[in-house]
Design a protein around this motif. Structure first.
Motif, PDB file in Angstrom:
ATOM      1  N   ARG A   1      -8.272   0.091  -9.276  1.00 55.28           N
ATOM      2  CA  ARG A   1      -7.856  -1.307  -9.148  1.00 55.28           C
ATOM      3  C   ARG A   1      -7.732  -1.960 -10.522  1.00 55.28           C
ATOM      4  NH1 ARG A   1      -5.806  -2.874  -4.703  1.00 55.28           N
ATOM      5  NH2 ARG A   1      -6.813  -4.896  -4.664  1.00 55.28           N
ATOM      6  N   ALA A   2      -8.650  -1.593 -11.435  1.00 53.33           N
ATOM      7  CA  ALA A   2      -8.596  -2.166 -12.783  1.00 53.33           C
ATOM      8  C   ALA A   2      -7.324  -1.752 -13.511  1.00 53.33           C
ATOM      9  CB  ALA A   2      -9.819  -1.748 -13.601  1.00 53.33           C
ATOM     10  N   LEU A   3      -6.755  -0.596 -13.118  1.00 49.67           N
ATOM     11  CA  LEU A   3      -5.495  -0.158 -13.726  1.00 49.67           C
ATOM     12  C   LEU A   3      -4.301  -0.889 -13.122  1.00 49.67           C
ATOM     13  CD1 LEU A   3      -5.976   3.709 -13.977  1.00 49.67           C
ATOM     14  CD2 LEU A   3      -5.682   2.120 -15.872  1.00 49.67           C
ATOM     15  N   GLY A   4      -4.560  -1.702 -12.093  1.00 52.94           N
ATOM     16  CA  GLY A   4      -3.490  -2.467 -11.485  1.00 52.94           C
ATOM     17  C   GLY A   4      -2.908  -1.831 -10.238  1.00 52.94           C
ATOM     18  N   LEU A   5      -3.476  -0.711  -9.777  1.00 60.66           N
ATOM     19  CA  LEU A   5      -2.974  -0.075  -8.561  1.00 60.66           C
ATOM     20  C   LEU A   5      -3.278  -0.961  -7.344  1.00 60.66           C
ATOM     21  CD1 LEU A   5      -2.929   2.457 -10.475  1.00 60.66           C
ATOM     22  CD2 LEU A   5      -3.455   3.803  -8.465  1.00 60.66           C
ATOM     23  N   SER A   6      -2.346  -1.014  -6.406  1.00 60.88           N
ATOM     24  CA  SER A   6      -2.568  -1.806  -5.197  1.00 60.88           C
ATOM     25  C   SER A   6      -3.538  -1.063  -4.280  1.00 60.88           C
ATOM     26  CB  SER A   6      -1.248  -2.027  -4.464  1.00 60.88           C
ATOM     27  OG  SER A   6      -0.809  -0.794  -3.941  1.00 60.88           O
TER      28      SER A   6
ATOM     29  N   LYS B   1       3.371   4.186 -11.523  1.00 64.03           N
ATOM     30  CA  LYS B   1       3.270   3.555 -10.201  1.00 64.03           C
ATOM     31  C   LYS B   1       3.187   2.031 -10.287  1.00 64.03           C
ATOM     32  CE  LYS B   1       3.212   7.478  -8.184  1.00 64.03           C
ATOM     33  NZ  LYS B   1       4.436   7.927  -7.522  1.00 64.03           N
ATOM     34  N   VAL B   2       2.554   1.498 -11.343  1.00 64.38           N
ATOM     35  CA  VAL B   2       2.332   0.051 -11.406  1.00 64.38           C
ATOM     36  C   VAL B   2       3.360  -0.647 -12.288  1.00 64.38           C
ATOM     37  CG1 VAL B   2       0.678  -1.740 -11.989  1.00 64.38           C
ATOM     38  CG2 VAL B   2      -0.126   0.435 -11.051  1.00 64.38           C
TER      39      VAL B   2
ATOM     40  N   ARG C   1      -6.248   5.827 -21.288  1.00 62.43           N
ATOM     41  CA  ARG C   1      -5.696   5.418 -19.998  1.00 62.43           C
ATOM     42  C   ARG C   1      -5.570   3.903 -19.924  1.00 62.43           C
ATOM     43  NH1 ARG C   1      -8.821   6.858 -14.459  1.00 62.43           N
ATOM     44  NH2 ARG C   1     -10.248   5.317 -15.310  1.00 62.43           N
ATOM     45  N   ALA C   2      -6.599   3.203 -20.447  1.00 63.25           N
ATOM     46  CA  ALA C   2      -6.558   1.742 -20.430  1.00 63.25           C
ATOM     47  C   ALA C   2      -5.468   1.229 -21.367  1.00 63.25           C
ATOM     48  CB  ALA C   2      -7.915   1.174 -20.834  1.00 63.25           C
TER      49      ALA C   2
ATOM     50  N   LEU D   1      -0.375   7.773 -14.395  1.00 65.67           N
ATOM     51  CA  LEU D   1      -0.374   7.238 -13.023  1.00 65.67           C
ATOM     52  C   LEU D   1      -0.014   5.748 -12.988  1.00 65.67           C
ATOM     53  CD1 LEU D   1      -1.026   7.711  -9.973  1.00 65.67           C
ATOM     54  CD2 LEU D   1      -3.340   6.945 -10.484  1.00 65.67           C
ATOM     55  N   ALA D   2      -0.803   4.928 -13.710  1.00 68.66           N
ATOM     56  CA  ALA D   2      -0.557   3.487 -13.664  1.00 68.66           C
ATOM     57  C   ALA D   2       0.785   3.088 -14.284  1.00 68.66           C
ATOM     58  CB  ALA D   2      -1.708   2.730 -14.321  1.00 68.66           C
TER      59      ALA D   2
ATOM     60  N   ARG E   1      -4.420  -7.929 -13.589  1.00 74.34           N
ATOM     61  CA  ARG E   1      -4.995  -6.675 -14.090  1.00 74.34           C
ATOM     62  C   ARG E   1      -3.981  -5.841 -14.860  1.00 74.34           C
ATOM     63  NH1 ARG E   1      -7.874  -5.492  -8.568  1.00 74.34           N
ATOM     64  NH2 ARG E   1      -9.848  -6.581  -8.858  1.00 74.34           N
ATOM     65  N   ARG E   2      -2.683  -6.032 -14.524  1.00 69.96           N
ATOM     66  CA  ARG E   2      -1.656  -5.310 -15.250  1.00 69.96           C
ATOM     67  C   ARG E   2      -1.681  -5.653 -16.728  1.00 69.96           C
ATOM     68  NH1 ARG E   2       3.069  -6.953 -11.760  1.00 69.96           N
ATOM     69  NH2 ARG E   2       1.960  -6.444  -9.850  1.00 69.96           N
TER      70      ARG E   2
ATOM     71  N   HIS F   1      -3.256   7.697  -4.006  1.00 71.42           N
ATOM     72  CA  HIS F   1      -3.305   8.543  -5.202  1.00 71.42           C
ATOM     73  C   HIS F   1      -4.724   8.883  -5.647  1.00 71.42           C
ATOM     74  CE1 HIS F   1       0.971   8.181  -5.810  1.00 71.42           C
ATOM     75  NE2 HIS F   1       0.879   6.872  -5.676  1.00 71.42           N
TER      76      HIS F   1
ATOM     77  N   GLN G   1      -1.821   2.067  -2.996  1.00 76.35           N
ATOM     78  CA  GLN G   1      -1.674   3.081  -4.042  1.00 76.35           C
ATOM     79  C   GLN G   1      -3.012   3.729  -4.368  1.00 76.35           C
ATOM     80  OE1 GLN G   1       0.135   0.510  -6.976  1.00 76.35           O
ATOM     81  NE2 GLN G   1       2.100   1.578  -6.809  1.00 76.35           N
TER      82      GLN G   1
END
Lengths: 283, 244
Positions: free
Chosen positions: A183-188, B106-107, B151-152, B102-103, B78-79, A195, A191
């Protein structure tokens, strides 16, 4: 390193280990022979053994019953092969629905909870009776009336409820920190489920799922209760006309032959998972 | 204009108040170090900023938006932030490369090729070239933590939150992680760190906040906090954690 050769002390240790291993092997063999020898002797020397041998282990009867049994047993295998993928789909769908939080999906969650409660509670054989004998009696046009069809549906509904709970346990076993970091990475929410959570959950539930499938393979015999001509029904049919129980033993052997590969596979997977854990680094 | 502004933040778990009267202003390119004993509220503060926890009172303004408004798009917030956790929290079922792409894919809707290229550049930045296809479980703690940092960073966050990122590492691995963070600070990355690394705070921070029992007891430039603390509690804490 290349010039290393084992020291005298190491050679002596290896010799001792070899002797100990030989001794263990001999002891295991002797114990096994003695154990099964005693059981065989007890059974064979019992007064009723000749009668039992003729009615349960009669080779002639087995040979005569074989074509009909193997034909029926084919139905068990087909039913299993059709039911298994459907059960996986039903189970996964129900587990995922139960894990959602969206208010719009509330009615679906109610249905999912009701489904698991209901179909896990009803004995599978009762479900087979109710669906296979009840639904065709409704005389609704468009609905299949095949006994095989409805017995398969009963198995899918019953096992789907069990498998849903297995999936749910797997989903809940994924650590909350994994979800937080996704979630912190912005995934819904969706998602994150697709994933991050599901792939880890599925890996963990493979052994218990296979266990359920071993059980499902045997429960295809419940279809015989409503007259589907599967393996057990074929055996009973033959036995009733020839006053002999050998066909039951034949069917039992067939079921064992079918379930053993899956059981060994389950063992192997479990062992591999444990080894990974002990190898360290796993979380 | 400030990038982040916390005012009168209050947070409690049941009867236990973990944050009270928190005020903090973070400007672009700031490196803010939160110091204080375990349980003083540092991690909770970071989790509130990232909206992993909701505050009980007060307001957080990020990039001009009130992110404590219930109607805020949490994912959109968060994005623009990156967060690194004490326990790395890498995805164990994915390769390092997949963890990093991944992010973005996908994001952020980045193309696969672009995401991979960017991930390779980030791995080079944190000194892990060649680890693209490794699985996190096979790597050392220090390596995993640098992957987590990469990753961050992959999302090019406007603000980086680091929650005791060196606490789970061996002393010699702490050094490599801090070196990477130092480079980021020099490049002008805005970050907030909860940390026990006092030397790092003294050298790199633009601002140090000392938290005690859920409130910021004093804050200011590192020289002032470390050389001339005004509060008795700060003096006691520094005396305990700093080698003389």
């Amino acid at each position: 390193m290349s010039s290393w050769s084992p020291s005298v002390r190491e050679l002596e240790r290896r010799r001792l280990r070899r002797t100990a291993a030989t001794r263990r092997l001999l002891l295991a063999s002797a114990a096994t022979v003695a154990f099964f020898g005693v059981i065989t002797w007890l059974v064979a020397s019992s007064p009723g053994w000749p009668v039992v041998r003729d009615s349960f282990f009669n080779l002639d009867e087995a040979r005569q019953a074989w074509p009909s049994i193997i034909k029926g047993f084919g139905l068990n295998v087909v039913m299993f092969l059709i039911a298994e993928p459907l059960i996986l789909i039903v189970g996964a769908a129900v587990a995922i629905v139960r894990g959602t939080k969206s208010p719009a999906l509330f009615p679906l969650r109610v249905v999912a909870v009701g489904y698991t409660d209901l179909f896990r509670g009803v004995p599978t054989i009762l479900l087979v009776f109710l669906l296979a004998l009840g639904v065709p009696a409704l005389n609704l046009t468009g609905l299949p009336i095949s006994l095989f069809f409805w017995a398969t549906v009963a198995l899918v509904l019953s096992y789907g409820a069990y498998v849903a709970e297995v999936f749910r346990a797997g989903i809940e076993s994924v650590h909350p920190s994994q979800i937080a970091s996704a979630r912190a990475l912005g995934l819904s929410e969706g998602q994150t489920m697709r994933h991050v959570v599901l792939p880890q959950a599925v890996r963990r539930v493979v052994p218990p799922l296979l266990n359920d499938f071993v059980s499902l393979q045997k429960d295809t015999a419940l279809a015989g209760a409503v007259g589907v001509f599967e393996g057990l029904f074929a055996a009973r049919d033959y036995g009733n006309y020839h006053f002999n129980f050998t066909p039951y033993v034949v069917t039992a052997v067939l079921f064992i032959a079918l379930t053993i590969p899956l059981a060994r596979f389950t063992d192997w997977l479990g062992r591999r998972a444990r080894q990974r854990m002990f190898a360290g680094g796993g979380r | 204009m400030s990038l982040l502004e916390l005012s009168d933040i209050r947070k409690s778990y049941g009867d236990r108040v973990v944050l009270r009267d928190i005020d903090l202003v973070v400007d672009p390119h700031d490196v803010v170090c939160l110091i204080g004993a375990s349980g003083s509220g540092k991690s909770t503060m970071l989790r509130c900023i990232n909206l992993l926890e909701s505050v009980d009172d007060g307001q957080i303004i990020f990039d001009g938006d009130d992110i404590t408004d219930p109607r805020v798009d949490v994912q959109a917030v968060r994005r623009r932030m990156g967060m690194v956790f004490q326990a790395y929290n890498l995805f164990p079922h994915m390769t390092v490369l997949r963890n990093l792409t991944l992010a973005p894919i996908k994001v952020h809707g980045v193309s696969e090729d672009e995401a991979v290229e960017q991930a390779r550049a980030l791995l080079a930045q944190v000194g892990l070239t060649g680890f693209e296809d490794a699985h996190p479980d096979r790597m050392s703690g220090g390596q995993q933590q640098r992957v987590a940092l990469a990753r961050a960073l992959a999302a090019r966050p406007a603000l980086l939150l680091l929650d005791e990122v060196t606490s789970a590492l061996d002393p010699e691995l702490v050094g490599e992680m801090l070196a990477v963070l130092r480079d980021l600070a020099v490049e002008g990355t805005t970050m907030i760190l909860a940390t026990h690394e006092m030397a790092f705070a003294r050298d790199v921070a633009s601002k140090v906040c000392f938290l005690d029992d859920g409130s910021i007891l004093e804050s200011g430039p590192p020289q002032r906090i470390f050389e001339a603390p005004t509060q008795e509690r700060t003096r006691q804490f520094l005396k305990r954690v700093l080698p003389d």
